[in-house]
Design a protein around this motif. Sequence first.
Motif, PDB file in Angstrom:
ATOM      1  N   ARG A 271       0.898  -1.220  -0.001  1.00 17.25           N
ATOM      2  CA  ARG A 271      -0.205  -0.044   0.028  1.00 17.25           C
ATOM      3  C   ARG A 271       0.688   1.445   0.089  1.00 17.25           C
ATOM      4  NH1 ARG A 271      -4.961   0.339  -1.419  1.00 17.25           N
ATOM      5  NH2 ARG A 271      -5.491   1.968   0.093  1.00 17.25           N
ATOM      6  N   ARG A 272       2.208   1.181   0.549  1.00 16.28           N
ATOM      7  CA  ARG A 272       2.931   2.228   0.507  1.00 16.28           C
ATOM      8  C   ARG A 272       3.914   2.283  -0.619  1.00 16.28           C
ATOM      9  NH1 ARG A 272       0.730   1.662   4.890  1.00 16.28           N
ATOM     10  NH2 ARG A 272       0.334   3.023   6.637  1.00 16.28           N
ATOM     11  N   ASP A 273       3.622   1.289  -1.430  1.00 20.62           N
ATOM     12  CA  ASP A 273       4.559   1.436  -2.669  1.00 20.62           C
ATOM     13  C   ASP A 273       6.227   0.865  -2.348  1.00 20.62           C
ATOM     14  OD1 ASP A 273       2.438   1.865  -4.594  1.00 20.62           O
ATOM     15  OD2 ASP A 273       2.804   4.050  -4.184  1.00 20.62           O
ATOM     16  N   ALA A 274       6.171   0.341  -1.274  1.00 21.32           N
ATOM     17  CA  ALA A 274       7.888  -0.104  -1.028  1.00 21.32           C
ATOM     18  C   ALA A 274       8.072  -1.381  -1.762  1.00 21.32           C
ATOM     19  CB  ALA A 274       7.724  -0.216   0.715  1.00 21.32           C
ATOM     20  N   ILE A 275       6.905  -2.153  -2.026  1.00 18.51           N
ATOM     21  CA  ILE A 275       7.178  -3.356  -2.837  1.00 18.51           C
ATOM     22  C   ILE A 275       6.341  -3.650  -3.771  1.00 18.51           C
ATOM     23  CG2 ILE A 275       8.341  -4.934  -1.045  1.00 18.51           C
ATOM     24  CD1 ILE A 275       5.979  -5.974  -0.114  1.00 18.51           C
ATOM     25  N   THR A 276       6.316  -4.757  -4.965  1.00 14.08           N
ATOM     26  CA  THR A 276       5.383  -4.832  -5.833  1.00 14.08           C
ATOM     27  C   THR A 276       4.606  -5.768  -5.556  1.00 14.08           C
ATOM     28  OG1 THR A 276       7.057  -6.323  -6.802  1.00 14.08           O
ATOM     29  CG2 THR A 276       7.210  -4.167  -7.630  1.00 14.08           C
ATOM     30  N   ILE A 277       3.474  -6.060  -6.208  1.00 14.98           N
ATOM     31  CA  ILE A 277       2.483  -7.185  -5.938  1.00 14.98           C
ATOM     32  C   ILE A 277       3.290  -8.659  -6.045  1.00 14.98           C
ATOM     33  CG2 ILE A 277       1.739  -7.278  -8.340  1.00 14.98           C
ATOM     34  CD1 ILE A 277      -0.151  -7.937  -4.983  1.00 14.98           C
ATOM     35  N   GLY A 278       4.256  -8.644  -7.117  1.00 16.47           N
ATOM     36  CA  GLY A 278       4.993  -9.816  -7.317  1.00 16.47           C
ATOM     37  C   GLY A 278       5.874 -10.195  -6.142  1.00 16.47           C
TER      38      GLY A 278
END
Length: 371
Positions: A271-278
């Motif tokens: 949610r904080r764009d720290a990691i990707t969904i992958g």
Amino acid sequence: MNVSLKHYWALLADHIKPQKARFALLAILLLGSIGLQLINPQIVRRFIDSAQRGESVENLLYAALAFIAIALVQQGVAVSATYTGENVAWTATNTLRVALLQRCLDLDMRFHNDKTPGELIERIDGDVSQIATFFSRFIIIILGNVLLLIGILIALAFEDWRLSVLFAVFAALTLWALNRVRDLAVPDQKARRQASAELFGFLEEQLNGAEDIRSSGAVSFVLRELSRLQTAILRHAYRASQKEWLMGLTGSSLLTLVNITVMVAGYYFYRRDAITIGTVYLLLSYAKLLAQPIWELYHQIREFQAIGASVERLRDLQRVPREIEDGPGAVIANGALALAFDDVGFAYVAGEPVLADVSFRLKPGKVMGVL
């Protein structure tokens, strides 16, 4: 006495060492299988992230084909490792059976008077079969999953060392908790195996004396005794299963906590764009993979408790001393010989002589029957 892996290895070591080449092959297969299990989540992560970025269908197709190919190869390697482990285990335990049978044949008649044939069959065949099944799974599951656990932590360290530390703490906590409760079922498992041996001995005696039992009207007594022995096995098995349930509850609760933590952390960082969904998928896959070695190690702890009594009973059999040792022997001439007994006595049990003060002389070529 608690049976350790040291005692287990001491029982099988001499029968395993001749199979060094198979062991080397088994190690290679295990390492290959583990490496392939760690690679596939990485491919899926790349597939998911590539799809989100809108990359070409061709790249996605290559990733999908690579995933399928690696999965198929991994299954083939895993089957080969299982086959090799079973082969090593049964080869070793079959030679152990031969050694135990030879040991029993070398023991004195007093030992065989105290032990029923059914009890010895249960030890040489039943107990050894327990060990063979455990050993074949032990090599594959214990060694393989320990290496898999280490591989997962290394793979996570490349993503973020803090994730690797977190997973390592959860794994250590789970294994520590399981180790704390691993001895709970030992006494009941040992008692169950002993009760099983008594049942086999009882059945052998009753079947041999079936005619006498019927003629003396003792059928009802035999049936009551059979019921008592079976009830004893059931009672010990029930107690052991209750304690094993506690071990299972401990392990499953901690593993559920691992999955919840990973899902919450993955959602938070995504949610904080720290990691990707992958990457979220990768963490969940490795969490699932982490649960596998821990769960399998737990099951092997249970199996080890079950065979602990078998290992101890076989070690006891190996340690039974011979009361009569062979002398240096003598050169025996060819042809018929004379035979002389001078005040010979014999007893199966000390203090209960079967023969006493037996003396006779037999000329060469003569035959005498003794009733």
